[in-house]
Design a protein around this motif. Structure first.
Motif, mmCIF file in Angstrom:
data_model
loop_
_atom_site.group_PDB
_atom_site.id
_atom_site.type_symbol
_atom_site.label_atom_id
_atom_site.label_comp_id
_atom_site.label_asym_id
_atom_site.label_seq_id
_atom_site.Cartn_x
_atom_site.Cartn_y
_atom_site.Cartn_z
ATOM 1 N N THR A 122 -1.240 5.345 -12.193
ATOM 2 C CA THR A 122 -1.604 5.903 -11.228
ATOM 3 C C THR A 122 -3.170 6.106 -11.887
ATOM 4 O OG1 THR A 122 -0.096 7.498 -11.085
ATOM 5 C CG2 THR A 122 -1.698 8.619 -10.916
ATOM 6 N N VAL A 123 -4.068 6.139 -10.974
ATOM 7 C CA VAL A 123 -5.473 6.267 -10.676
ATOM 8 C C VAL A 123 -6.279 7.247 -10.151
ATOM 9 C CG1 VAL A 123 -5.425 3.781 -11.502
ATOM 10 C CG2 VAL A 123 -6.022 4.563 -9.101
ATOM 11 N N HIS A 124 -7.466 7.850 -10.083
ATOM 12 C CA HIS A 124 -8.299 8.164 -9.611
ATOM 13 C C HIS A 124 -9.312 7.375 -9.225
ATOM 14 C CE1 HIS A 124 -6.763 11.290 -12.574
ATOM 15 N NE2 HIS A 124 -6.690 12.212 -11.724
ATOM 16 N N ASP A 146 -8.700 -0.491 -1.826
ATOM 17 C CA ASP A 146 -7.605 -1.932 -0.346
ATOM 18 C C ASP A 146 -9.114 -3.143 0.161
ATOM 19 O OD1 ASP A 146 -4.966 -1.085 0.385
ATOM 20 O OD2 ASP A 146 -6.155 1.125 1.670
ATOM 21 N N GLN A 147 -10.171 -2.881 0.057
ATOM 22 C CA GLN A 147 -11.034 -3.831 0.217
ATOM 23 C C GLN A 147 -11.379 -4.560 -0.320
ATOM 24 O OE1 GLN A 147 -12.898 -4.028 3.658
ATOM 25 N NE2 GLN A 147 -13.327 -6.295 3.048
ATOM 26 N N VAL A 148 -11.068 -4.684 -2.462
ATOM 27 C CA VAL A 148 -11.263 -5.333 -2.925
ATOM 28 C C VAL A 148 -10.050 -6.131 -3.486
ATOM 29 C CG1 VAL A 148 -11.069 -5.575 -5.374
ATOM 30 C CG2 VAL A 148 -12.393 -3.571 -4.710
ATOM 31 N N TRP A 149 -8.877 -5.479 -2.978
ATOM 32 C CA TRP A 149 -7.753 -6.152 -3.233
ATOM 33 C C TRP A 149 -7.524 -7.375 -1.878
ATOM 34 C CZ3 TRP A 149 -7.808 -5.549 -7.655
ATOM 35 C CH2 TRP A 149 -7.876 -3.911 -8.682
ATOM 36 N N ILE A 150 -7.506 -6.913 -1.052
ATOM 37 C CA ILE A 150 -7.519 -7.496 -0.025
ATOM 38 C C ILE A 150 -8.914 -8.660 0.301
ATOM 39 C CG2 ILE A 150 -7.971 -7.483 2.998
ATOM 40 C CD1 ILE A 150 -7.237 -4.658 2.969
ATOM 41 N N LEU A 189 -1.565 2.834 -7.689
ATOM 42 C CA LEU A 189 -2.282 1.977 -8.033
ATOM 43 C C LEU A 189 -0.830 0.501 -7.537
ATOM 44 C CD1 LEU A 189 -4.945 -0.266 -8.030
ATOM 45 C CD2 LEU A 189 -4.279 -0.417 -10.683
ATOM 46 N N ASP A 190 0.052 0.883 -8.549
ATOM 47 C CA ASP A 190 0.949 -0.746 -7.862
ATOM 48 C C ASP A 190 1.491 -0.833 -6.563
ATOM 49 O OD1 ASP A 190 4.127 1.161 -9.086
ATOM 50 O OD2 ASP A 190 1.755 2.496 -8.942
#
Length: 451
Positions: free
Chosen positions: A336-338, A345-349, A306-307
């Motif tokens: 580390t995520v599942h 990606d859409q969320v952070w963008i 995730l980082d």
């Protein structure tokens, strides 16, 4: 028979009739034997009483003494001598088996049934006079039987009266039972016409109908909310589409003018291009939101860092924050995520893009990520204009825009945060926002950690 009320009444009446019939049969079966025994014991007792009365009066002649009792009692009485011959004259002959006569002459009490009196008990009591044995037999007279039969119609009438009263009470009770269902039916019809009114439903009842009414009321409230959301959604989509279409139409008509400078023509074409792109983004966001809201939408879960994803998003949007000279502070742990990488990606963008848009030049955006025992926490904090407190509860609704964000310099259609919320919900996570005017906003995303 199509009416539930009619069906309930008929079912209850049939149940009452069957219950009465069953009660009659059971009571007859239960008390018939007791009645027979009671009559037999009464006959034996009365027979002994007659014998005791005769023995107390030795001067009387036996035949005439017993005959006098036969005329005064409800019994038919016959007296047999030691040879088994009847000594009393009868209008209605008593049919006694010789074996029973011999049994009584032998000193025993005989119990039998007189078939001529519809199976009523017949008893014989032994009697001895001056050493000679006699047999005294008693049974009920036909007059007593006829009186008993005369009372039967009254008993039948009583059953009919019980049936009538029970049916009347059932009519009232069935109305009480069916009336709430009729109210629910009327409310359903009103709901089908778009009126979500459930105020008249019997929600104070504690039975199943009351629970059904409460559930129906809750459903009506939710449907009313959905209807309001639908109207708001349609109105918002119409507004978002109409605005760029109006611009495109207006500037297209302006381009038809022959006398126009090249500079104006290029400026109009640029505006048309921007409005077309705005329409395209709106269509894409609507399709994505609709796709995410499908119940069977599958997540493509993979294991990744995730980082590293957050750092790549910061690099991807670098042209946007460098042009405003924004200080980007990234403090993320190795996590580390599942999860579905493309969706997050859409969320952070979306979140970082909003932070950049509403942060003034030379401001600061801080991105933090940390892992805890059962969850991962990502927060994005900006030093922008902030969000009014009364707007915080609505920012995740489709097409919702904070008033200060409605300037033409800020692009957006109000769907970004709705998409973010939907994706986080699909990952069984949570998103919270805290903000104050003039100091900035913080979005905090919590994702469950794989065990």
């Amino acid at each position: 028979m199509k009416s539930l009320y009619t069906r309930v009444v008929l079912v209850f009446i049939c149940i009452v009739m069957l219950s009465l019939f069953a009660a009659f049969m059971v009571s007859t079966w239960m008390f018939e034997e007791q009645k027979q025994n009671f009559i037999e014991e009464t006959l034996v007792k009365d027979g002994k009483t007659i014998i005791e009365a005769y023995q107390a009066n030795h001067s009387a002649e036996l035949g005439s003494f017993v005959h006098s009792f036969a005329g005064l009692s409800i019994y038919r009485i016959q007296l047999y001598n030691k040879s088994g011959s009847p000594l009393l004259e009868e209008k209605e002959p008593m049919h006694v088996e010789q074996s029973n006569i011999k049994q009584v002459l032998g000193g025993n009490i005989a119990r039998s049934v007189d078939t001529e009196t519809q199976g009523l008990p017949l008893v014989g009591v032994p009697l001895s006079v001056k050493g000679d044995p006699y047999a005294l037999f008693l049974t009920l007279s036909k007059q007593a039987i006829e009186k008993e039969q005369e009372s039967m119609p009254w008993i039948h009438a009583l059953y009919v009266l019980v049936l009538f009263i029970g049916s009347f009470l059932i009519l009232i009770a069935a109305r009480y039972v069916v009336n709430p269902i009729m109210k629910l039916t009327e409310a359903t019809k009103r709901m089908a016409k778009g009126t979500f009114d459930s105020a008249n439903l019997p929600m104070n009842r504690r039975d199943e109908i009351g629970q059904l009414s409460v559930s129906f009321h809750e459903m009506a409230k939710e449907l009313a909310k959905l209807d309001q959301m639908r109207q708001y959604f349609v109105s918002s989509v119409s507004h978002e589409i109409q605005s760029p279409l109006t611009s495109i139409s207006g500037f297209t008509k302006a381009l038809k003018q022959k006398k126009m400078s090249e500079e104006s023509r290029l400026r109009y074409l640029t505006i048309i291009e921007e409005e077309s792109e705005r329409l395209s983004r709106l269509g894409q966001n609507l399709l994505q939101l609709s796709y995410l809201q499908q119940e069977q939408h599958p997540l493509k879960v993979t294991k990744y860092r995730l980082d590293e994803q957050l750092r790549k998003v910061v690099i991807t949007l670098e042209p946007l924050w460098t042009v405003k000279a924004i200080n980007m502070d990234v403090d993320v742990e190795a996590i580390t995520v599942h999860a579905d990488k493309d969706q997050l990606d859409q969320v952070w963008i979306n979140l970082l893009n909003n932070a950049i848009k509403f942060t003034a030049p030379h401001g600061t955006i801080r991105i933090q990520a940390m892992g805890k025992a059962h969850q991962h926490i990502v927060s994005i904090t900006d030093s922008g204009i902030g969000i009014p407190e009364d707007e915080l509860v609505n920012i995740f609704k489709p097409f919702h825009k904070v008033d200060k964000a409605r300037s033409s310099s800020v692009k957006g259609n109000g769907l970004g945060l709705s998409i973010v919320k939907q994706i986080i919900d699909m990952h069984n996570g949570e998103i919270h926002v805290s903000s104050s005017l003039g100091t900035g906003t913080t979005f905090t995303v919590t994702l469950p950690r794989e065990s």
